[in-house]
Design a protein around this motif. Structure first.
Motif, mmCIF file in Angstrom:
data_model
loop_
_atom_site.group_PDB
_atom_site.id
_atom_site.type_symbol
_atom_site.label_atom_id
_atom_site.label_comp_id
_atom_site.label_asym_id
_atom_site.label_seq_id
_atom_site.Cartn_x
_atom_site.Cartn_y
_atom_site.Cartn_z
ATOM 1 N N ASP A 1 1.256 8.583 -5.959
ATOM 2 C CA ASP A 1 0.500 8.482 -7.209
ATOM 3 C C ASP A 1 1.295 9.071 -8.371
ATOM 4 O OD1 ASP A 1 0.341 11.166 -6.629
ATOM 5 O OD2 ASP A 1 -1.836 11.307 -6.858
ATOM 6 N N THR B 1 0.849 -1.187 0.000
ATOM 7 C CA THR B 1 0.000 0.000 0.000
ATOM 8 C C THR B 1 0.884 1.236 0.000
ATOM 9 O OG1 THR B 1 -1.686 -1.201 1.224
ATOM 10 C CG2 THR B 1 -1.816 1.206 1.261
ATOM 11 N N SER B 2 0.503 2.220 -0.819
ATOM 12 C CA SER B 2 1.281 3.454 -0.897
ATOM 13 C C SER B 2 0.384 4.599 -1.333
ATOM 14 C CB SER B 2 2.419 3.295 -1.913
ATOM 15 O OG SER B 2 3.101 4.522 -2.111
ATOM 16 N N GLU B 3 0.658 5.776 -0.787
ATOM 17 C CA GLU B 3 -0.068 6.977 -1.206
ATOM 18 C C GLU B 3 0.564 7.622 -2.427
ATOM 19 O OE1 GLU B 3 -0.773 9.692 2.022
ATOM 20 O OE2 GLU B 3 -1.337 8.062 3.374
ATOM 21 N N ASP C 1 -1.786 3.218 -8.221
ATOM 22 C CA ASP C 1 -3.138 3.573 -7.800
ATOM 23 C C ASP C 1 -3.399 2.912 -6.444
ATOM 24 O OD1 ASP C 1 -5.664 4.657 -7.785
ATOM 25 O OD2 ASP C 1 -6.526 3.147 -9.116
ATOM 26 N N GLY C 2 -2.591 3.327 -5.455
ATOM 27 C CA GLY C 2 -2.768 2.809 -4.101
ATOM 28 C C GLY C 2 -1.841 1.658 -3.739
ATOM 29 N N GLN C 3 -1.144 1.101 -4.740
ATOM 30 C CA GLN C 3 -0.228 -0.009 -4.474
ATOM 31 C C GLN C 3 1.032 0.140 -5.309
ATOM 32 O OE1 GLN C 3 -2.632 -3.493 -5.410
ATOM 33 N NE2 GLN C 3 -3.024 -3.772 -3.226
ATOM 34 N N CYS D 1 -2.401 -0.648 -11.416
ATOM 35 C CA CYS D 1 -1.974 0.727 -11.687
ATOM 36 C C CYS D 1 -2.896 1.428 -12.684
ATOM 37 C CB CYS D 1 -0.538 0.728 -12.196
ATOM 38 S SG CYS D 1 -0.291 -0.186 -13.725
ATOM 39 N N ARG D 2 -2.732 2.766 -12.763
ATOM 40 C CA ARG D 2 -3.515 3.576 -13.705
ATOM 41 C C ARG D 2 -2.967 3.509 -15.118
ATOM 42 N NH1 ARG D 2 -3.027 9.094 -11.888
ATOM 43 N NH2 ARG D 2 -1.228 8.408 -10.695
ATOM 44 N N THR E 1 -0.307 -4.800 -9.980
ATOM 45 C CA THR E 1 -0.337 -3.537 -9.234
ATOM 46 C C THR E 1 -1.691 -2.839 -9.276
ATOM 47 O OG1 THR E 1 0.380 -2.172 -11.106
ATOM 48 C CG2 THR E 1 2.118 -3.106 -9.687
#
Length: 183
Positions: free
Chosen positions: A60, A56-58, A92-94, A132-133, A130
């Motif tokens: 972006d 988990t990561s903030e 995107d959060g990870q 991801c975006r 992930t």
């Protein structure tokens, strides 16, 4: 003797070699072992490779890992192609553990392969694990099938890319990735 070893011995004999000469006595065994290692991607699972290293990561902002060295075997001639892979993604959060990018590259590179598919497989895997975006993957490689046989061009380089999500949709994001990756 394993079936693969036996087949290598048969190939050597078909090439006109004396498979009983000293230098070739263990070659079928060594060649079989090498080929099993070089194609170990068939027996490796993505979950095993990732091993829970998604965190988990903030963050972006874009993450880029450049210059991941790899080797693979072309599916057309079973000759090596060797190069570097550059991966960028927008979390995107990870986020994914750093070493896992190299492991994902190896997972797919250690199969009989073409560079175009390898590039897509890596992008798909990063996107999948992930969430991801967007993801961008660029591979630069030299192909021994082009250097050692056929046209025999020693300085040729093939570059492939796959852009997904925001990397495909937004030119500025794509350009940022290319710049950060040094391309």
């Amino acid at each position: 003797m394993s079936k693969l070893e036996s087949l290598y011995q048969e190939v050597l004999a078909e090439l006109g070699e004396d498979t009983s000469r000293e230098g070739l006595l263990d070659t079928p065994k060594r060649a079989a072992k090498a080929m099993q290692f070089l194609t170990s991607g068939y027996t490796t699972d993505i979950k095993e490779v990732i091993n829970g290293a998604v965190f988990t990561s903030e963050n972006d902002e874009m993450v880029v890992v450049q210059g991941i060295e790899f080797y693979s075997l072309c599916e057309h001639h079973v000759l090596p192609f060797i190069g570097r892979c550059h991966i960028g993604y927008l979390p995107d959060g990870q986020v994914l553990g750093l070493s896992k990018f190299a492991r994902i590259v190896d997972l797919f590179a250690r199969r009989l392969q073409i560079q175009e598919n390898l590039t897509k497989q890596i992008a798909d895997a990063v996107e999948e694990v992930t969430g991801c975006r967007g993801v961008g993957v660029v591979i630069e490689a030299q192909h021994m099938c082009m250097m050692m046989r056929g046209v025999q061009k020693q300085n040729s380089m093939m570059r492939t890319s796959v852009m997904k999500g925001v990397f495909r949709e937004n030119q500025a994001t794509r350009q940022e990735f290319m710049q950060l990756a040094g391309l």
